[in-house]
Design a protein around this motif. Structure first.
Motif, PDB file in Angstrom:
ATOM      1  N   THR A  61       0.814  -1.121  -0.012  1.00 32.52           N
ATOM      2  CA  THR A  61       0.024   0.110  -0.085  1.00 32.52           C
ATOM      3  C   THR A  61       1.018   1.278  -0.009  1.00 32.52           C
ATOM      4  N   GLU A  62       0.180   2.270  -0.456  1.00 30.60           N
ATOM      5  CA  GLU A  62       0.958   3.569  -0.442  1.00 30.60           C
ATOM      6  C   GLU A  62       0.625   4.257   0.877  1.00 30.60           C
ATOM      7  N   ALA A  63       1.738   4.876   1.438  1.00 27.58           N
ATOM      8  CA  ALA A  63       1.257   5.576   2.662  1.00 27.58           C
ATOM      9  C   ALA A  63       0.467   6.459   2.879  1.00 27.58           C
ATOM     10  N   GLY A  64       0.414   7.320   1.500  1.00 20.52           N
ATOM     11  CA  GLY A  64      -0.317   8.582   1.474  1.00 20.52           C
ATOM     12  C   GLY A  64      -1.818   8.247   1.067  1.00 20.52           C
ATOM     13  N   SER A  65      -2.291   7.209   0.658  1.00 18.83           N
ATOM     14  CA  SER A  65      -3.497   6.933   0.430  1.00 18.83           C
ATOM     15  C   SER A  65      -4.344   5.702   1.072  1.00 18.83           C
ATOM     16  N   ALA A  66      -5.580   5.727   1.213  1.00 15.29           N
ATOM     17  CA  ALA A  66      -6.268   4.449   1.674  1.00 15.29           C
ATOM     18  C   ALA A  66      -6.294   3.437   0.485  1.00 15.29           C
ATOM     19  N   THR A  67      -6.431   2.279   0.612  1.00 12.15           N
ATOM     20  CA  THR A  67      -6.432   1.123  -0.171  1.00 12.15           C
ATOM     21  C   THR A  67      -7.788   0.362   0.014  1.00 12.15           C
ATOM     22  N   THR A  68      -8.284   0.193  -1.175  1.00 13.66           N
ATOM     23  CA  THR A  68      -9.901  -0.418  -1.172  1.00 13.66           C
ATOM     24  C   THR A  68      -9.545  -1.971  -1.520  1.00 13.66           C
ATOM     25  N   ILE A 110      -8.446  -0.239   3.811  1.00 16.47           N
ATOM     26  CA  ILE A 110      -7.299   0.124   4.580  1.00 16.47           C
ATOM     27  C   ILE A 110      -6.837   1.335   4.820  1.00 16.47           C
ATOM     28  N   PRO A 111      -6.679   1.854   5.992  1.00 20.15           N
ATOM     29  CA  PRO A 111      -6.459   3.281   6.215  1.00 20.15           C
ATOM     30  C   PRO A 111      -5.179   3.681   5.593  1.00 20.15           C
ATOM     31  N   ALA A 112      -5.298   4.864   5.061  1.00 18.97           N
ATOM     32  CA  ALA A 112      -3.927   5.558   4.750  1.00 18.97           C
ATOM     33  C   ALA A 112      -3.023   5.436   5.787  1.00 18.97           C
ATOM     34  N   GLY A 113      -1.626   5.385   5.428  1.00 19.05           N
ATOM     35  CA  GLY A 113      -0.623   5.288   6.441  1.00 19.05           C
ATOM     36  C   GLY A 113      -0.250   3.590   6.908  1.00 19.05           C
ATOM     37  N   THR A 114      -1.165   2.865   6.487  1.00 12.92           N
ATOM     38  CA  THR A 114      -0.825   1.459   7.189  1.00 12.92           C
ATOM     39  C   THR A 114      -0.057   0.859   5.807  1.00 12.92           C
TER      40      THR A 114
END
Length: 451
Positions: free
Chosen positions: A312-319, A350-354
């Motif tokens: 995942t990218e730290a700056g955005s949430a992942t669906t 998954i929340p941003a930053g995870t």
């Protein structure tokens, strides 16, 4: 009025011909009065095709823009089939293609789309069929308009050969299947550079980010493009490669590439041939996926199985989306042990930053479905030879009495299924649990089984 009523020119029509035997395309066209092959822009062939038919298309149909072979019996695209056909924009094939031959679309610089079966045409995008096994050398060499290559359905894919996708400067995305054994050939996705006078350095334009799934098992030299700046590798075991596989990244100084690998795997990559050279550019990251029961996890068009890693990218949430299979259903989703809210269609975020953690997705399986249909109480034999009495159950837990313990307890369904022997004693009539215990003295029954 009569002067304005004219048949549309041949080049504007879709010319459809039935070919009943290999080598019969020329005769089929002549039977329709077509002898000016150079004027054909759109051709649809049904029936069959042989090598001479492909040569006729390649060498005589010099203005061809759209070729539809989806109604033919072919299973392979021959070598050199459309080589240097700079007018070709769209090619359609049957859904059961197994091989795309060498140089088949080499220098088709106007090629926008290749489809299989009834797929829709999407400019720049190719979604390869599940039957595909090989893409041979230089197959899509310098097809400069291609932007997206999707191999996710190709579980049997074995080889993307030498320079198969060389010099695709507009390529944005390549998606591989989650499982398989795929080799990437020499310079498979590499790109040509252009010299920039202002900066006095080579500029490489092309694919910038790629994810190597566990299906990628072998990398040949220069197979990844010099334009890459981000690489995600999902396997804790480094894909096999030679020591020189990444040498082209260093020809103009230290590369700017960043390589992300699964948490706990850096030592494996540090000592692996080829990968060791990128060791200082590596960072451990990723969310480990644990899936139990029957289902998969999806992210856009990519599918993830048990044991996969998702980045995942730290700056955005992942669906993501949990998809049950075979009539089963989703039980729960947890991230590092905490429940995750899931929509009715199985999607969750998954929340941003995870960027690290463990994602556990639990589906039902046939054992659970079978047990839901049983009338309780019942007695289950466990793998260790002990017996427990089951009072009731739902999707997540079993309510049971273990004679070795003083109180009833709720056993997580996953834990129960892992320790259950698949043997169950079912009674012919159903009573209240209190009556059943009193009437039949459950503890004594279980003790007698042990004896």
């Amino acid at each position: 009025l009569l002067a304005t009523f004219m048949a549309a020119p041949l080049s504007a029509q879709v010319l459809t011909v039935q070919v009943d035997s290999e080598g019969g395309l020329w005769d089929a066209l002549e039977a329709q009065g077509v002898t000016n092959f150079a004027g054909i822009k759109q051709l649809k062939v049904t029936g069959t095709m042989g090598n001479s038919d492909f040569l006729l298309i390649k060498n005589q149909m010099t203005a061809l823009e759209n070729i539809d072979l989806s109604g033919t019996a072919i299973t392979e695209v021959p070598n050199n089939a459309f080589q240097n056909k700079e007018t070709l924009k769209v090619a359609r094939f049957p859904k059961n293609i197994t091989r795309i031959g060498g140089q088949s679309f080499e220098y088709c610089t106007a090629l926008e789309s290749v489809t299989f079966g009834d797929q829709a045409v999407v400019a720049g995008k190719i979604v390869y069929p599940a039957t595909l096994r090989y893409v041979d050398y230089n197959a899509f060499y310098s097809c400069r308009l291609l932007t997206n290559l999707n191999f996710t359905a190709c579980a049997g894919l074995e080889y993307l050969s030498r320079s198969a996708f060389y010099n695709l400067p507009n390529l944005k995305e390549v998606l591989f299947p989650s499982q398989g054994r795929i080799s990437l050939g020499w310079s498979c996705f590499d790109v040509e550079g252009t010299w920039d006078e202002e900066t006095q350095q080579w500029i490489y334009k092309g694919l910038e980010k790629i994810t190597l799934t566990p299906a990628i098992t072998w990398l040949n030299g220069n197979c990844l493009p010099r334009s890459l700046n981000t690489m995600y590798v999902e396997s804790s075991t480094p894909p096999s490669c030679d020591n020189y596989v990444f040498n082209h990244f260093f020809k103009n100084g230290n590369p700017s590439i960043k390589v992300y690998i699964p948490k706990g795997s850096k030592r494996n990559y540090a000592i692996a041939d080829g990968w060791s050279r990128l060791y200082t550019y590596m960072e451990e990251m990723g969310i480990q996926i644990n899936i139990s029961g029957y289902g998969t996890l999806q992210r856009n068009s990519a599918a993830y199985a048990n044991g996969s890693v998702i980045y995942t990218e730290a700056g955005s949430a992942t669906t993501l989306k949990a998809v049950a299979e075979g009539g089963n259903s989703l039980v729960s989703v947890t991230l590092d042990g905490s429940a995750v809210s899931v929509a009715a269609d199985g999607t969750f975020t998954i929340p941003a930053g995870t960027t690290t953690g463990t994602l556990t997705v639990t589906f039902t399986d046939p054992q659970t479905n079978e047990m839901r249909e049983i009338e309780y109480p019942a007695i289950a034999r466990m793998n260790d030879g002990a017996y427990i009495a089951i009072g009731s159950m739902n999707e997540e837990v079993i309510l049971a009495i273990d004679p070795r313990e003083t109180k009833p307890k709720a056993i997580p369904m996953k834990e129960f299924l892992e320790s259950w022997s698949n043997e169950l004693m079912i009674f012919s009539a159903s009573f209240s649990w209190a009556y059943f215990k009193k009437q039949y003295n459950v503890d004594k029954i279980i003790s007698s089984f042990d004896q």
